[in-house]
Design a protein around this motif. Structure first.
Motif, mmCIF file in Angstrom:
data_model
loop_
_atom_site.group_PDB
_atom_site.id
_atom_site.type_symbol
_atom_site.label_atom_id
_atom_site.label_comp_id
_atom_site.label_asym_id
_atom_site.label_seq_id
_atom_site.Cartn_x
_atom_site.Cartn_y
_atom_site.Cartn_z
ATOM 1 N N LEU A 43 0.828 -1.200 0.000
ATOM 2 C CA LEU A 43 0.000 0.000 0.000
ATOM 3 C C LEU A 43 0.871 1.261 0.000
ATOM 4 C CD1 LEU A 43 -2.800 1.387 0.246
ATOM 5 C CD2 LEU A 43 -2.466 1.261 2.716
ATOM 6 N N PHE A 44 1.893 1.280 0.850
ATOM 7 C CA PHE A 44 2.770 2.440 0.912
ATOM 8 C C PHE A 44 3.567 2.619 -0.383
ATOM 9 C CE2 PHE A 44 1.833 2.563 5.383
ATOM 10 C CZ PHE A 44 2.040 3.894 5.741
ATOM 11 N N VAL A 45 3.983 1.532 -1.006
ATOM 12 C CA VAL A 45 4.697 1.616 -2.281
ATOM 13 C C VAL A 45 3.757 2.146 -3.369
ATOM 14 C CG1 VAL A 45 5.806 0.244 -4.095
ATOM 15 C CG2 VAL A 45 6.455 -0.088 -1.711
ATOM 16 N N LEU A 46 2.508 1.714 -3.351
ATOM 17 C CA LEU A 46 1.519 2.231 -4.306
ATOM 18 C C LEU A 46 1.317 3.734 -4.115
ATOM 19 C CD1 LEU A 46 -0.644 1.698 -6.498
ATOM 20 C CD2 LEU A 46 -2.247 1.319 -4.632
ATOM 21 N N LEU A 47 1.195 4.175 -2.877
ATOM 22 C CA LEU A 47 1.068 5.604 -2.594
ATOM 23 C C LEU A 47 2.301 6.372 -3.059
ATOM 24 C CD1 LEU A 47 -0.571 5.543 0.946
ATOM 25 C CD2 LEU A 47 -1.586 6.404 -1.165
ATOM 26 N N ALA A 48 3.473 5.785 -2.856
ATOM 27 C CA ALA A 48 4.704 6.439 -3.322
ATOM 28 C C ALA A 48 4.700 6.569 -4.836
ATOM 29 C CB ALA A 48 5.920 5.632 -2.859
ATOM 30 N N GLY A 49 4.290 5.527 -5.522
ATOM 31 C CA GLY A 49 4.241 5.577 -6.980
ATOM 32 C C GLY A 49 3.265 6.610 -7.491
ATOM 33 N N MET A 50 2.106 6.720 -6.843
ATOM 34 C CA MET A 50 1.095 7.680 -7.270
ATOM 35 C C MET A 50 1.548 9.119 -7.037
ATOM 36 S SD MET A 50 -2.488 5.931 -6.138
ATOM 37 C CE MET A 50 -3.366 7.442 -6.469
ATOM 38 N N ASN A 51 2.406 9.331 -6.053
ATOM 39 C CA ASN A 51 2.875 10.675 -5.744
ATOM 40 C C ASN A 51 4.230 10.993 -6.364
ATOM 41 O OD1 ASN A 51 0.980 12.115 -3.787
ATOM 42 N ND2 ASN A 51 1.028 10.011 -3.064
ATOM 43 N N SER A 52 4.727 10.094 -7.174
ATOM 44 C CA SER A 52 6.009 10.326 -7.836
ATOM 45 C C SER A 52 5.775 10.893 -9.232
ATOM 46 C CB SER A 52 6.788 9.016 -7.938
ATOM 47 O OG SER A 52 6.277 8.211 -8.975
ATOM 48 N N PRO A 53 6.799 11.453 -9.827
ATOM 49 C CA PRO A 53 6.651 11.961 -11.189
ATOM 50 C C PRO A 53 6.568 10.847 -12.232
ATOM 51 C CG PRO A 53 8.773 12.625 -10.244
ATOM 52 C CD PRO A 53 8.048 11.847 -9.214
ATOM 53 N N LEU A 54 6.685 9.604 -11.831
ATOM 54 C CA LEU A 54 6.695 8.495 -12.778
ATOM 55 C C LEU A 54 5.366 8.275 -13.483
ATOM 56 C CD1 LEU A 54 8.756 5.871 -10.752
ATOM 57 C CD2 LEU A 54 9.558 7.388 -12.572
ATOM 58 N N ILE A 55 4.243 8.632 -12.856
ATOM 59 C CA ILE A 55 2.948 8.372 -13.489
ATOM 60 C C ILE A 55 2.561 9.450 -14.493
ATOM 61 C CG2 ILE A 55 2.085 7.080 -11.514
ATOM 62 C CD1 ILE A 55 0.201 9.501 -10.994
ATOM 63 N N PHE A 56 3.356 10.510 -14.554
ATOM 64 C CA PHE A 56 3.056 11.597 -15.469
ATOM 65 C C PHE A 56 3.895 11.467 -16.730
ATOM 66 C CE2 PHE A 56 1.695 13.165 -11.419
ATOM 67 C CZ PHE A 56 0.524 13.839 -11.715
ATOM 68 N N PRO A 57 3.351 11.908 -17.863
ATOM 69 C CA PRO A 57 4.177 11.943 -19.071
ATOM 70 C C PRO A 57 5.387 12.855 -18.851
ATOM 71 C CG PRO A 57 1.873 12.242 -19.620
ATOM 72 C CD PRO A 57 1.981 12.308 -18.120
ATOM 73 N N ARG A 58 6.386 12.694 -19.667
ATOM 74 C CA ARG A 58 7.620 13.457 -19.532
ATOM 75 C C ARG A 58 7.328 14.956 -19.559
ATOM 76 N NH1 ARG A 58 10.463 15.304 -23.547
ATOM 77 N NH2 ARG A 58 12.531 16.092 -23.127
ATOM 78 N N SER A 59 7.848 15.669 -18.566
ATOM 79 C CA SER A 59 7.648 17.109 -18.490
ATOM 80 C C SER A 59 8.626 17.836 -19.400
ATOM 81 C CB SER A 59 7.855 17.604 -17.061
ATOM 82 O OG SER A 59 6.783 17.211 -16.249
ATOM 83 N N ILE A 60 8.161 18.973 -19.903
ATOM 84 C CA ILE A 60 9.011 19.849 -20.703
ATOM 85 C C ILE A 60 8.939 21.233 -20.085
ATOM 86 C CG2 ILE A 60 8.788 18.510 -22.828
ATOM 87 C CD1 ILE A 60 6.637 20.433 -23.758
#
Length: 143
Positions: free
Chosen positions: A37-54
């Protein structure tokens, strides 16, 4: 750069500490479930779920060329996460600007939100919209 990873790292660290306590108290199954659960929360709050920023300037240039909206966001923002998840694969069609990585993006958001860094701010055809409904954003992608 490290600021965007503070919250996800805290989730993993706290989850590890609590899971260790549960393992030591004799509940390994609960420890594994809680750690996941905590790893899932970390993933959701990381920049990894977003497309590459410019950068903001590049996003504005691209938006002028292809008429796609620009989304100003920051990691850990629950409204940004909601927008990203509800857009699904459509999110790849947008230009994403992480305001924590791009000072020009943060300045652009402050300029349209009375000095506040309120995200997500979506710019469609030069018009800013603060925290719009994801369905409305998806409709802006239709030709």
């Amino acid at each position: 750069m490290t600021r965007v990873w503070i919250l996800p790292m805290l989730f993993v660290l706290c989850g590890s500490v609590v899971a260790t306590g549960l393992v030591l108290s004799g509940s390994p199954a609960a420890a594994v479930a809680l750690l996941l659960l905590f790893v899932l929360l970390a993933g959701m709050n990381s920049p990894l779920i977003f497309p590459r920023s410019i950068g903001a300037l590049e996003a504005q240039r691209r938006s002028a060329a292809d008429d796609r909206p620009v989304v100003f966001w920051r990691p850990g923002c629950r409204y940004c996460i909601r927008l990203r998840i509800r857009l699904g694969r459509s999110a790849r069609q947008l230009h994403w600007v992480d305001i924590w990585r791009d000072p020009a993006g943060a300045a652009a958001v402050r300029a349209v939100n009375d000095g506040n860094e309120t995200v997500p701010t979506v710019v469609v055809a030069g018009e800013p919209h603060t925290n719009p409904d994801p369905e409305w954003v998806r409709a802006q992608l239709s030709p």
